[in-house]
Write a protein that holds these residues in place. Structure first.
Motif, PDB file in Angstrom:
ATOM      1  N   ALA A 102       0.819  -1.212   0.000  1.00  0.00           N
ATOM      2  CA  ALA A 102       0.000   0.000   0.000  1.00  0.00           C
ATOM      3  C   ALA A 102       0.856   1.266   0.000  1.00  0.00           C
ATOM      4  O   ALA A 102       0.590   2.219  -0.737  1.00  0.00           O
ATOM      5  CB  ALA A 102      -0.930  -0.008   1.213  1.00  0.00           C
ATOM      6  N   THR A 103       1.905   1.268   0.824  1.00  0.00           N
ATOM      7  CA  THR A 103       2.762   2.450   0.946  1.00  0.00           C
ATOM      8  C   THR A 103       3.486   2.738  -0.358  1.00  0.00           C
ATOM      9  O   THR A 103       3.572   3.892  -0.799  1.00  0.00           O
ATOM     10  CB  THR A 103       3.787   2.241   2.075  1.00  0.00           C
ATOM     11  N   LYS A 127       3.954   6.047  -5.361  1.00  0.00           N
ATOM     12  CA  LYS A 127       4.044   6.182  -6.813  1.00  0.00           C
ATOM     13  C   LYS A 127       2.834   6.916  -7.394  1.00  0.00           C
ATOM     14  O   LYS A 127       2.628   6.928  -8.612  1.00  0.00           O
ATOM     15  CB  LYS A 127       4.159   4.795  -7.459  1.00  0.00           C
ATOM     16  N   GLY A 128       2.029   7.503  -6.512  1.00  0.00           N
ATOM     17  CA  GLY A 128       0.885   8.277  -6.991  1.00  0.00           C
ATOM     18  C   GLY A 128      -0.410   7.503  -7.089  1.00  0.00           C
ATOM     19  O   GLY A 128      -1.363   7.953  -7.743  1.00  0.00           O
ATOM     20  N   ALA A 150      -8.605   3.549  -4.858  1.00  0.00           N
ATOM     21  CA  ALA A 150      -8.229   2.305  -5.529  1.00  0.00           C
ATOM     22  C   ALA A 150      -7.462   1.400  -4.582  1.00  0.00           C
ATOM     23  O   ALA A 150      -7.679   0.175  -4.547  1.00  0.00           O
ATOM     24  CB  ALA A 150      -7.386   2.618  -6.763  1.00  0.00           C
ATOM     25  N   ILE A 151      -6.574   1.998  -3.780  1.00  0.00           N
ATOM     26  CA  ILE A 151      -5.810   1.206  -2.803  1.00  0.00           C
ATOM     27  C   ILE A 151      -6.751   0.613  -1.758  1.00  0.00           C
ATOM     28  O   ILE A 151      -6.578  -0.530  -1.328  1.00  0.00           O
ATOM     29  CB  ILE A 151      -4.719   2.083  -2.148  1.00  0.00           C
ATOM     30  N   ILE A 198      -4.369   5.835   6.781  1.00  0.00           N
ATOM     31  CA  ILE A 198      -3.178   5.771   7.624  1.00  0.00           C
ATOM     32  C   ILE A 198      -1.919   5.710   6.772  1.00  0.00           C
ATOM     33  O   ILE A 198      -0.846   6.161   7.168  1.00  0.00           O
ATOM     34  CB  ILE A 198      -3.249   4.559   8.587  1.00  0.00           C
ATOM     35  N   TYR A 199      -2.037   5.190   5.539  1.00  0.00           N
ATOM     36  CA  TYR A 199      -0.869   5.080   4.676  1.00  0.00           C
ATOM     37  C   TYR A 199      -0.392   6.438   4.167  1.00  0.00           C
ATOM     38  O   TYR A 199       0.768   6.572   3.772  1.00  0.00           O
ATOM     39  CB  TYR A 199      -1.161   4.139   3.508  1.00  0.00           C
ATOM     40  N   THR A 200      -1.271   7.437   4.180  1.00  0.00           N
ATOM     41  CA  THR A 200      -0.816   8.780   3.812  1.00  0.00           C
ATOM     42  C   THR A 200       0.171   9.283   4.859  1.00  0.00           C
ATOM     43  O   THR A 200       1.140   9.954   4.539  1.00  0.00           O
ATOM     44  CB  THR A 200      -1.992   9.765   3.692  1.00  0.00           C
TER      45      THR A 200
END
Length: 309
Positions: free
Chosen positions: A262-263, A268-269, A274-275, A289-291
């Motif tokens: 996910a990270t 990579k944009g 979608a993730i 949380i991945y942001t």
């Protein structure tokens, strides 16, 4: 028997036992969770008994106020109980009083005025792209049996290359494999379609060509050495070996590969929605949380690279 055995009268004690039976047989709580809930409620009853000067009765519970619960929580916090454990205590109390209300024994608003302690949200520990690739590539270097090495590489590839939970990877069947996609059954039986990139497909095909067992379409794809369903513990042990071989931190687990998936996509944009779909998260807030993870990585890179860092 809970800690409340001598802090309550027989009626309340019987209700506690009935509640615990329901948690175990109907809600099927894990044994350790059930034990923790019983202990938490027992400590609360012990506190109330001392607070009110006698065994806790139904009338005692009817007279319960928010201030009584706050006093108990303050006592537990003074005993160095952390926010996560305090939140579990409140969850146990709410569960018990909901049970009493559902069976028509008691209705209380005392817990409605108590806020759950804020729990610090820990960031997932993602591997770097190089570390993730090395983890997969090194699998066949530490396993002498080619088909076992191919199997473990395929499972680890699914965690990183498709973002699967280890339980989802081990539940896959041959029927779940399609030309360019993978049918994944996630939490709550929710099915999602995940793109199957070439390296992951090649890892799976390599395993299928070497596996010594006949794999029927509707049966689990990954097998142990005796032909039974592969245990997640074996993949966890394989990751422990890889950590030792590559000098990776203890946080490098199969689930960390999913975090890395996910990270790295986000870095990579990749689109957050979608993730979310790829990971099978029910809520976007879980994916967000991945942001924070990606921002942390950027700041770390900036601090290392900038002349004034």
């Amino acid at each position: 028997m809970t800690d409340s055995a001598f802090a309550t009268d027989e009626f309340v004690r019987a209700r506690i036992d009935a509640w615990l039976r329901e948690l175990g047989s109907v809600r099927r709580l894990a044994p350790k969770t059930l034990e923790a809930y019983g202990r938490d409620l027992g400590q609360f009853m012990g506190f109330l008994s001392g607070h009110m000067g006698g065994p806790v009765t139904l009338d005692s519970l009817k007279a319960l106020r928010g201030a009584d619960i706050r006093a108990f929580m303050a006592r537990r916090r003074s005993e160095s109980l952390g926010s996560r454990s305090l939140a579990r205590v409140l969850s146990a109390l709410r569960s018990f009083f909901t049970f009493l209300e559902r069976e028509g024994t008691l209705a209380s608003d005392a817990l409605n005025v108590i806020r759950t302690p804020k729990i610090p949200r820990s960031l997932p520990k993602a591997l770097s792209v190089v570390e993730a690739k090395k983890t997969i590539a090194t699998t066949d270097e530490i396993e002498d049996r080619p088909w076992v090495a191919a199997r473990d590489m395929a499972v680890i590839s699914l965690c990183y290359g498709a973002g699967l939970r280890i339980s989802e990877a081990l539940a896959l069947t041959k029927a779940d494999l399609e030309a360019d996609t993978l049918r994944v059954t996630g939490k709550g039986g929710k099915v999602r379609m995940v793109p199957l990139i070439a390296p992951v497909r090649q890892a799976i095909e390599s395993y299928l060509s070497l596996a010594p067992f006949r794999l029927w379409p509707e049966e689990p794809l990954f097998r142990g050495v005796r032909g039974g369903v592969l245990s997640p513990r074996l993949i966890q042990l394989r990751m422990a070996q890889l950590r030792g071989a590559l000098g990776l931190p203890p946080s490098a687990t199969p689930h960390a590969l999913r975090h890395s998936f996910a990270t790295h996509l986000l870095g990579k944009g990749g689109d957050l929605r979608a993730i979310q779909e790829l990971l099978g998260h029910a809520s976007l807030s879980t994916t967000q949380i991945y942001t924070a993870v990606d921002t942390e990585h950027l700041l770390d890179s900036y601090a290392k690279a900038h002349p004034r860092g």
